[in-house]
Scaffold this active site. Structure first.
Site, PDB file in Angstrom:
ATOM      1  N   GLY A   7     -10.039   5.060 -13.334  1.00 50.15           N
ATOM      2  CA  GLY A   7      -9.048   4.229 -12.674  1.00 50.15           C
ATOM      3  C   GLY A   7      -9.661   2.912 -12.276  1.00 50.15           C
ATOM      4  N   ILE A  11      -9.303  -0.177  -5.858  1.00 50.52           N
ATOM      5  CA  ILE A  11     -10.395   0.587  -5.269  1.00 50.52           C
ATOM      6  C   ILE A  11     -11.464   0.888  -6.315  1.00 50.52           C
ATOM      7  CG2 ILE A  11     -11.029   2.767  -4.169  1.00 50.52           C
ATOM      8  CD1 ILE A  11      -9.579   0.838  -2.310  1.00 50.52           C
ATOM      9  N   GLY A  12     -11.043   1.264  -7.523  1.00 49.01           N
ATOM     10  CA  GLY A  12     -12.004   1.541  -8.579  1.00 49.01           C
ATOM     11  C   GLY A  12     -12.856   0.337  -8.919  1.00 49.01           C
ATOM     12  N   LYS A 204      -6.771  10.098   8.882  1.00 51.28           N
ATOM     13  CA  LYS A 204      -6.274   8.896   8.213  1.00 51.28           C
ATOM     14  C   LYS A 204      -4.799   9.065   7.842  1.00 51.28           C
ATOM     15  CE  LYS A 204      -6.899   5.690   4.388  1.00 51.28           C
ATOM     16  NZ  LYS A 204      -7.632   5.327   3.154  1.00 51.28           N
ATOM     17  N   ASN A 208      -1.174   6.849   8.673  1.00 52.74           N
ATOM     18  CA  ASN A 208      -0.389   6.102   7.671  1.00 52.74           C
ATOM     19  C   ASN A 208       0.757   6.874   7.047  1.00 52.74           C
ATOM     20  OD1 ASN A 208      -1.447   7.702   5.552  1.00 52.74           O
ATOM     21  ND2 ASN A 208      -3.078   6.257   5.114  1.00 52.74           N
ATOM     22  N   SER A 273       0.331  -0.020   1.295  1.00 54.58           N
ATOM     23  CA  SER A 273       0.156   0.168  -0.151  1.00 54.58           C
ATOM     24  C   SER A 273       1.437   0.696  -0.791  1.00 54.58           C
ATOM     25  CB  SER A 273      -1.004   1.127  -0.420  1.00 54.58           C
ATOM     26  OG  SER A 273      -0.776   2.395   0.157  1.00 54.58           O
TER      27      SER A 273
END
Length: 327
Positions: A7, A11-12, A204, A208, A273
């Site tokens: 990916g 982030i990747g 976390k 969220n 996101s």
């Protein structure tokens, strides 16, 4: 180490470029325009006011890359069931799998937790495809704290945050955990070795699991969500239910919802996101963020009407716009 990134998005890319620049042997499983960009030039990362680059091996077929020491999973949740079987050529006897993903992972209760015995989560992995391809005993859990975007294929912009929590799923310290943690620390990440990674994941999520879905189906930024007294009250009700679920699965939270939301307020007019995915027409991570907590509560026999309402609303939103297909 040989480290494959599955990916090559935000982030990747953030992880891949930094690991490669620190001296690790990084390769990437990618496709389409991203694959073409990584094959024709370097991977670009804009961070702290400068742009850095790294050249990596990239392939659509994981067999071209061979067995790895570490495989970092950095895709959106809805893509994992299709991707996981394709990653088998990367995984040898000692390969470590590090899911750097949002929400509840497929392995979360495969060793049980609190009052619950070992169990798969049908909302995440209904056919067991992910667990078969990415075995539980290869997993090191993670929580990523970073704001990163990918404005173009092969280009990543790091905006804020540098935290990475890593831990063995059942909590013990291990040599392999230290090896992986040391590699990320050497790449410049603020690494924490956790003795309770499941609790870190749940914490976390607690922060969220409301903001993401509500922002997606309302189009509102986090500040507007918390400034509306009726919506804020609903947010706190969801968080109270999730805290109760967490206390029953070995993931206690000692903080008040009001205090956690003060942290969110500091982000200002922040787009989650999931809101960004909705605006871009991308599949939504509903199962990992909303359906899994509801499933866990059901297994415990806990009534969670607010979590279920949240799930129903965001699921309907996603289905109506072609952004969600139930697992």
């Amino acid at each position: 180490m040989r480290i494959a990134i599955a990916g090559a998005g935000a982030i990747g890319g953030w992880m891949g470029v930094r690991l490669a620049r620190s001296g690790q042997q990084v390769s990437v499983v990618a496709r389409g325009n991203t694959l073409a960009a990584l094959r024709s030039g370097p991977w670009w990362l804009e961070t702290a006011g400068e742009t850095v680059e790294a050249s990596v091996a990239a392939a659509e077929d994981a067999a071209e890359l061979g067995e790895q020491d570490v495989v970092v999973i950095a895709v959106k949740g809805p893509a994992l069931a299709r991707l996981a079987p394709r990653l088998r050529p990367l995984i040898g006897e000692d390969t470590v799998v590090v899911p750097a993903m949002n929400g509840i992972p497929w392995w979360f209760l495969l060793a049980g937790g609190g009052e619950l015995p070992a169990m798969p989560l049908s909302s995440i992995d209904p056919d067991g495809i992910i667990a078969e391809a990415l075995p539980f005993d290869r997993v090191i859990g993670s929580v990523v704290h970073g704001s990163v975007t990918a404005p173009a294929p092969g280009r990543v912009v790091h905006k804020a945050g540098n935290g990475l929590i890593l831990g063995e799923p059942v909590g013990q310290r291990s040599e392999r955990l230290d090896r992986v943690a040391d590699a990320f620390a050497a790449a410049g990440f603020d690494v924490t070795r956790s003795g309770s990674i499941r609790q870190d994941i749940w914490y976390k999520l607690w922060g969220n699991m409301t903001m993401n879905p509500i922002s997606a189906f309302t189009g509102a930024t986090c500040d507007r969500i918390l400034d509306d007294p009726l919506v804020n009250r609903f947010v706190l009700a969801v968080m109270a239910e999730a805290r109760e679920v967490g206390s029953r699965i070995g993931c206690p939270i000692g903080e008040r919802g009001e205090d956690r939301n003060q942290v969110t307020r500091k982000l200002g007019a922040f787009k989650t996101s999931m809101l960004q995915d909705a605006e871009a027409g991308r599949a939504l991570e509903i199962d990992q963020i909303a359906a899994a907590p509801a499933e866990i509560a059901s297994a415990l026999g806990i009534a969670v009407p607010n979590i279920e309402t949240l799930l129903g609303l965001v699921r309907l939103f996603g289905q109506a716009r072609g952004l969600y297909t139930q697992a």
